[in-house]
Design a protein around this motif. Structure first.
Motif: not given
Length: 554
Positions: A420-445
């Motif tokens: 679900g954290g990756a899903q958030v980062l997939a939508n990172a460009k959306d200007p309506r999002i004012k903060t992100y919370l990535i829980l037990n997740a990360g892209m790395g490589d």
């Protein structure tokens, strides 16, 4: 209530029943009330029912019916108790034909006479479907306490013809109902030494199986009469058997759904009956509701709902949206993606409900589930985050919705656990999002759910990473992401012993939930007391955590 007008439309029926009917005008709506109709004449004077019909009854497919069955320990109580009278009138005003049932008490006839009687009342309604202009395939029922037991028996034991008695009338009709709701319902007596308890055919616990009609069970967590553990044993066994059972448990004792906690239980009942009896009531905007973790620890008790206009999502929100915004403040919004990108947020509902109880509207991807069933979990696409954003923005701008002028679409966060954290980062460009919370997740490589390390370049707002120590599979990737982020403020909070699953299933979501709420309060509610936590790494009140941050302007 002004009662004046005789209803002639049912004159022939009334003559045959030797009873009377009058109309009541309430709020400009009219209902016809017919009292003391004998639904059987072979068992004494107490097998009677009252009938309330909306003036617009007789829709093309036939009106839906709700039958009301009083409580009183099977030895007392009456359909004339004001709670049941008022409920009869209330549901009639909502467009249902309502039937308020009297039955023989144990001082008049021993068990299972009360069961036989309410089954006979169902058959009487079906036998008179044409005269009453009702649909015999759309009959629901509600009862409290002993009435809850009898209601559930209607839902689970329709096929047991022996419960009809040897000489009961209307046997050419089925005793089945479409759905059944029970408040504080005894599903068993809990003491096998009591003679009544030895007849399992008289109790809902004796009918575990998926053949049951859909049930709604309403339970008080502190009920001293109907023990919650017995109710939950029945509910869990029915769920495992494949039955459809909605379960709403709230703080309260035996009066739940009778004269206590109605702010929770009545909306649950309204949605349940509208869904199963196919009633199109525009005032009912939800299809299904539950109360996880007693509604959270915050000042505004919260619920989880399935909105009619937002299929495939769950909205966690304060129960009373008006009270939550009474001082003119609007509620920030959190969009949440689940671990595994799955279509259920049930593993996070303690945290999400708790957030809502502190004045947030949370929209989680996936269906509203009453029980965890991971064998049926499916994956959700990352595009659902944008879909949730579109919906809440439209709701906020539509005056007729409960969210209009009550949510702040300028304060929207996106959060997700693991995939679900990756899903958030997939939508990172959306200007309506004012903060992100990535829980037990990360892209790395890696790449996942439409996101990759390149997604970090789309970040335009502060971001919180929350991990569970080196035992968390996401820990190395979160560290890499933290190092790679150069432009936006970033915090990495590490609950070092919690692992990849975090504390989300703990009461109120545990420490992870508290950290998430502190972050949101800090950014969206000007909670300056958290400056030291997120800028200086002051972990006062948190044990076993580390925290670091960068890119904040002084």
């Amino acid at each position: 209530m002004n009662i004046k007008k005789l209803t002639w439309a049912l004159a022939a029926l009334l003559v045959s029943l030797h009873t009377w009917a009058q109309t009541s005008a309430i709020g400009g709506k009219q209902i016809t009330i017919t009292e003391n109709i004998p639904y059987r004449t072979d068992k004494g004077p107490n097998t009677l029912l009252d009938l309330a019909q909306p003036a617009n009854f007789g829709e093309k497919e036939g009106s839906p019916v709700i039958m009301i069955i009083h409580g009183g320990g099977w030895s007392a109580g009456s359909k004339n108790d004001m709670v049941y009278r008022n409920l009869m009138l209330d549901y009639a005003l909502k467009g249902y034909v309502t039937v308020n049932v009297e039955y023989r008490l144990t001082g008049e006839a021993p068990f299972p006479a009360c069961i036989e009687d309410v089954r006979c009342a169902v058959r009487w309604v079906k036998a008179h479907a044409k005269e009453l202009r009702i649909n015999p395939e759309r009959i629901g029922c509600y009862g409290h306490s002993a009435g809850g037991h009898l209601t559930l028996m209607l839902g689970v034991a329709a096929d047991n013809k022996e419960l009809d008695g040897t000489d009961a009338p209307w046997k050419e009709y089925s005793s089945s109902v479409t759905c059944a709701a029970g408040g504080a319902p005894p599903t068993e007596l809990g003491n096998p030494n009591i003679p009544l308890a030895q007849h399992t055919e008289w109790w809902p616990i004796g009918y575990i199986g998926k053949q049951s009609a859909p049930l709604l069970v309403l339970q008080g967590g502190e009920d001293p009469i109907v023990k919650p553990n017995l109710t939950e044993d029945f509910v869990n066994k029915m769920h495992k058997a494949g039955a459809a059972v909605d379960y709403v448990k709230v703080h309260g004792n035996h009066g739940v759904a009778f004269d206590q906690q109605l702010e929770f239980t009545r909306p649950a009942m309204d949605a349940f009956f509208a869904r199963h009896l196919k009633v199109n009531d525009p005032s009912i905007t939800i299809e299904q509701m539950k109360v996880p973790n007693y509604g959270g620890s915050g000042p505004q008790k919260a619920i989880a709902v399935k909105e009619k206009t937002l299929p495939n999502f769950v909205v966690y929100r304060p129960l009373n949206m008006q009270a939550a915004t009474a001082r003119g403040s609007k509620l920030p919004v959190l969009i949440f993606g689940n671990g595994g990108c799955s279509d259920t947020s049930i593993g996070y509902e303690n945290m999400l409900t708790d957030l809502a109880s502190y004045g947030y509207v949370v929209i989680a991807l996936g269906e509203l589930d009453m029980y965890a069933n991971h064998s049926q979990d499916k994956q959700t696409p990352s595009s659902m985050i944008a879909e949730a954003l579109d919906w809440i923005c439209h709701q906020a701008a539509t005056p007729s919705t409960i969210y209009a002028n009550r949510v702040d679409t300028g304060k929207i966060a996106a959060a997700g656990h693991s995939c679900g954290g990756a899903q958030v980062l997939a939508n990172a460009k959306d200007p309506r999002i004012k903060t992100y919370l990535i829980l037990n997740a990360g892209m790395g490589d890696m790449e996942m759910a439409g996101a990759s390390p390149k997604s970090l370049k789309n970040l335009h707002a502060p971001i919180l990473y929350l991990v569970g120590g080196k035992g968390d599979v996401a820990w190395p990737n979160a560290q890499k992401d933290y190092d790679a982020i150069k432009r936006v403020p970033v915090v990495l909070a590490d609950n070092t012993q919690s692992g990849h699953d975090g504390t989300y299933r703990q009461e109120f979501g545990g420490d992870n939930s508290r950290m998430v709420r502190s972050w949101l309060d800090w950014l969206f509610k000007d909670a300056k007391e958290h400056d030291a936590l997120f800028k200086q790494g002051d972990l006062k009140g948190y044990t076993g955590w580390t925290i670091k941050s960068k890119n904040f302007k002084e």
